[in-house]
Enzyme design. Structure first.
Site, PDB file in Angstrom:
ATOM      1  N   SER A   1      51.956  58.111   9.071  1.00 20.39           N
ATOM      2  CA  SER A   1      50.388  58.436   8.692  1.00 20.39           C
ATOM      3  C   SER A   1      49.903  59.272   9.884  1.00 20.39           C
ATOM      4  CB  SER A   1      49.562  57.419   8.737  1.00 20.39           C
ATOM      5  OG  SER A   1      49.565  56.478   9.850  1.00 20.39           O
TER       6      SER A   1
ATOM      7  N   LYS B   1      45.005  55.028  13.863  1.00 20.92           N
ATOM      8  CA  LYS B   1      44.260  56.223  13.335  1.00 20.92           C
ATOM      9  C   LYS B   1      43.428  56.873  14.266  1.00 20.92           C
ATOM     10  CE  LYS B   1      45.761  54.884   8.973  1.00 20.92           C
ATOM     11  NZ  LYS B   1      47.143  55.289   8.632  1.00 20.92           N
TER      12      LYS B   1
END
Length: 185
Positions: free
Chosen positions: A46, A90
């Site tokens: 990710s 993230k």
């Protein structure tokens, strides 16, 4: 040849000193890991190409006691889903009060296109139950993975915005593989 003889009293003192030093070391390590820094392992794609699967990082847990998280910071946070807590990594895109929107594959923050040099593909909203634009609530952050096609992030209702209390720290240093050792940006 000389011999060194250790009395029983001296052995007891040495054992006490060893145990004392061991307890102090464990306490220092515990305090360091709890309040200052800890390691983390990147799992998944990710954050590619910024971070790759299997890389080891040092997470600065102390920095957010001195300052607020900022747009662009790569953070590690706890996410609970189906009674299971996982650690996610993230990038912060929206800070409290920001209006986030997606248009033509680009992120817009407060009406302005957000330039992201690290993104290789366009960004699209993915969860049809989320209506844009959205305003990031107080004490929350809107986060996205750098590899938008392979990231479960704030675009999904199941993740949503990240509460400040769930942020463990800022990903600061990549320590493995050694060929990629350095600061995380």
């Amino acid at each position: 040849m000389s011999q060194i003889s250790v009395s029983e009293d001296n052995k007891g003192k040495q054992i006490f000193l060893f145990i004392r030093d061991l307890v102090i070391c464990v306490l220092i390590a515990f305090l360091f890991i709890t309040f200052v820094a800890q390691n983390a392992v990147v799992s998944g794609e990710s954050m590619y190409p910024t971070l790759e699967d299997g890389q080891f990082l040092i997470v600065n847990k102390f920095i957010y006691h001195l300052s607020e998280p900022e747009r662009g910071d790569i953070i590690v946070f706890d996410h609970t889903e189906s009674n299971r807590t996982e650690r996610y990594i993230k990038r912060i895109i929206g800070t409290p009060g920001d209006e986030i929107d997606f248009r033509d594959g680009y992120v817009y923050i407060n009406g302005q296109q957000y330039v992201e040099d690290y993104i290789k593909v366009v960004t699209m909203p993915t969860d049809s139950s989320v209506t844009y634009p959205i305003t990031v609530p107080a004490n929350n952050y809107f986060v996205l993975g750098d590899n938008r096609n392979k990231s479960k992030d704030s675009r999904y209702n199941i993740v949503g915005t990240v509460e400040e209390d769930l942020i463990l720290g800022k990903a600061s240093i990549r320590i493995w593989p050694i060929t990629k050792f350095g600061f995380v940006e």
